[in-house]
Design a protein around this motif. Structure first.
Motif, short mmCIF file in Angstrom:
data_model
loop_
_atom_site.label_atom_id
_atom_site.label_comp_id
_atom_site.label_asym_id
_atom_site.label_seq_id
_atom_site.Cartn_x
_atom_site.Cartn_y
_atom_site.Cartn_z
N LEU A 28 38.42 27.40 43.28
CA LEU A 28 36.95 27.68 42.60
C LEU A 28 36.57 27.06 40.95
CD1 LEU A 28 36.59 31.50 42.46
CD2 LEU A 28 38.23 31.26 40.40
N PRO A 29 35.47 26.77 42.03
CA PRO A 29 34.59 25.56 41.01
C PRO A 29 33.80 26.54 40.19
CG PRO A 29 33.32 25.55 43.13
CD PRO A 29 34.20 26.39 43.12
N PHE A 30 33.79 26.26 38.75
CA PHE A 30 32.92 26.33 38.06
C PHE A 30 31.48 27.17 37.78
CE2 PHE A 30 33.59 22.95 35.68
CZ PHE A 30 31.86 22.69 35.09
N GLU A 31 30.55 25.40 38.80
CA GLU A 31 29.53 24.81 38.44
C GLU A 31 29.52 25.32 40.14
OE1 GLU A 31 27.04 21.62 37.05
OE2 GLU A 31 29.55 21.47 36.70
N SER A 77 31.42 33.60 41.56
CA SER A 77 32.52 34.36 41.63
C SER A 77 33.69 32.85 40.97
CB SER A 77 33.46 33.19 43.24
OG SER A 77 32.39 33.62 44.42
N ALA A 78 33.47 32.27 40.49
CA ALA A 78 34.40 31.28 38.52
C ALA A 78 33.78 32.77 37.89
CB ALA A 78 33.67 30.18 38.80
N LEU A 79 32.94 32.96 37.52
CA LEU A 79 32.47 33.95 36.56
C LEU A 79 33.77 35.33 36.65
CD1 LEU A 79 29.19 33.20 35.70
CD2 LEU A 79 30.78 32.68 34.28
N ILE A 80 33.16 35.76 37.82
CA ILE A 80 33.63 36.89 38.14
C ILE A 80 35.22 36.97 38.08
CG2 ILE A 80 34.32 39.05 40.21
CD1 ILE A 80 31.18 38.12 40.84
N PHE A 81 35.97 36.58 38.27
CA PHE A 81 37.57 36.21 38.05
C PHE A 81 37.73 35.75 36.67
CE2 PHE A 81 41.18 33.31 39.03
CZ PHE A 81 41.90 34.84 39.63
N VAL A 82 37.33 35.03 35.65
CA VAL A 82 37.01 35.23 34.42
C VAL A 82 36.84 36.29 33.97
CG1 VAL A 82 35.75 33.76 32.21
CG2 VAL A 82 36.44 32.64 34.21
N THR A 83 36.20 36.96 34.45
CA THR A 83 35.40 38.06 33.17
C THR A 83 37.10 39.47 33.90
OG1 THR A 83 32.99 37.83 33.65
CG2 THR A 83 33.83 40.23 33.37
N ILE A 103 42.04 33.06 25.27
CA ILE A 103 40.49 32.60 25.48
C ILE A 103 40.48 31.37 25.56
CG2 ILE A 103 37.86 33.02 24.39
CD1 ILE A 103 38.91 34.95 22.35
N VAL A 104 41.33 30.70 24.93
CA VAL A 104 41.13 29.49 24.47
C VAL A 104 41.63 28.83 26.54
CG1 VAL A 104 42.38 26.90 24.11
CG2 VAL A 104 40.81 28.23 22.58
N LEU A 105 42.54 29.11 26.80
CA LEU A 105 43.76 29.15 27.79
C LEU A 105 43.18 29.55 29.12
CD1 LEU A 105 47.45 30.07 26.94
CD2 LEU A 105 46.65 27.46 28.03
N LEU A 106 42.22 30.61 29.41
CA LEU A 106 41.29 31.72 30.26
C LEU A 106 40.24 30.50 30.66
CD1 LEU A 106 40.82 33.28 31.96
CD2 LEU A 106 39.48 34.56 29.83
N ILE A 107 39.96 29.55 29.54
CA ILE A 107 38.32 28.42 29.93
C ILE A 107 38.72 28.27 29.99
CG2 ILE A 107 36.74 27.58 28.30
CD1 ILE A 107 36.09 29.78 26.28
N ALA A 108 40.23 27.07 29.59
CA ALA A 108 40.73 25.58 30.07
C ALA A 108 41.14 26.41 31.65
CB ALA A 108 42.29 25.55 28.97
N PHE A 109 41.63 27.34 31.49
CA PHE A 109 42.25 27.54 33.56
C PHE A 109 41.19 26.73 34.50
CE2 PHE A 109 46.61 27.34 31.99
CZ PHE A 109 47.23 27.59 33.30
N ALA A 110 39.81 27.68 34.03
CA ALA A 110 38.38 27.97 34.66
C ALA A 110 38.28 26.72 34.73
CB ALA A 110 37.55 28.91 33.75
N LEU A 111 37.85 25.60 34.04
CA LEU A 111 36.96 24.67 33.92
C LEU A 111 38.35 23.66 34.73
CD1 LEU A 111 35.56 24.20 30.29
CD2 LEU A 111 34.73 25.53 33.05
N PHE A 112 39.26 23.44 34.25
CA PHE A 112 40.49 21.94 34.78
C PHE A 112 41.00 22.58 35.99
CE2 PHE A 112 38.73 21.72 29.95
CZ PHE A 112 37.98 20.07 30.22
N VAL A 113 41.51 23.78 35.69
CA VAL A 113 42.71 24.24 36.67
C VAL A 113 42.18 24.65 38.16
CG1 VAL A 113 44.55 25.27 36.76
CG2 VAL A 113 44.71 24.29 34.83
#
Length: 207
Positions: free
Chosen positions: A195-198, A128-134, A179-189
């Motif tokens: 919505l866990p990334f793992e 779900s997190a990967l789909i949202f990031v994509t 890209i940096v903000l997207l990764i940061a939000f996905a991992l930390f926010v």
């Protein structure tokens, strides 16, 4: 059984799907494509959208996307197994850059979710997190004049509001930050918002 994964078969299937589904767009697209700088931007956008949607549908229907996923995972197996956080970063990178090759956001999503997000979930990242990031990453589309419909429309005015060089300079600043903000939000926010990334495997004694 091995023949079904023959690249030539996948190509033949993709061509067949394009030929079959292409009839849906024949009344929608003009018979002659006029260059963007000489014709109506709206006609160009309609034709471009129809073509990219058709290619996206053909990739999925023919099995070509599935074939690419299987081959990619087979190449990575035993050589490169990314951590879940790296899988999220790769999804953000691929989806953010996809607008350079696939000009329709709808087509980007239809291709990237099965071809990038779902395969990366095999490495422990939450699907779900990967789909949202994509989905979020596919929204970046400020690099090329044809990367987004509003960009084409405003760039085609007389006099033009901006030129291609302006977009490249803008993307050079915005894309890395995006890209940096997207990764940061996905991992930390987003994990704090449910919505866990793992994907954590269930273990005995864990509540």
């Amino acid at each position: 059984m091995e023949n079904q994964f023959d690249p030539q078969i996948r190509i033949d299937d993709m061509v067949r799907v394009i030929e079959e589904e292409g009839t849906k767009f024949r009344n929608f697209c003009p018979e002659t494509i006029v260059p963007l700088d000489q014709g109506d931007p709206g006609t160009y956008l309609e034709t471009s959208m129809a073509a990219t949607l058709l290619i996206g549908e053909a990739l999925l229907t023919s099995g070509a996307a599935h074939y690419l996923v299987r081959q990619t995972l087979a190449l990575l197996e035993g050589h490169f197994v990314p951590e879940p956080w790296l899988a999220v970063a790769l999804a953000a990178l691929f989806s953010s850059l996809a607008h350079i090759l696939i000009t329709s956001r709808t087509a980007r999503a239809s291709v990237l979710i099965p071809a990038v997000a779902l395969p990366l979930s095999a490495f422990g990242a939450d699907a779900s997190a990967l789909i949202f990031v994509t989905a979020v990453g596919s929204g970046f589309c400020q690099t090329l004049m044809v990367s987004a419909k509003p960009v084409v429309l405003f760039g085609s005015t007389e006099p033009p509001a901006f030129v291609q060089a302006d977009l490249l300079r803008l993307a050079a600043y915005l894309l890395p930050i995006f890209i940096v903000l997207l990764i940061a939000f996905a991992l930390f926010v987003w994990p704090h918002l449910g919505l866990p990334f793992e994907t954590l495997p269930a273990t005995p004694g864990r509540n």
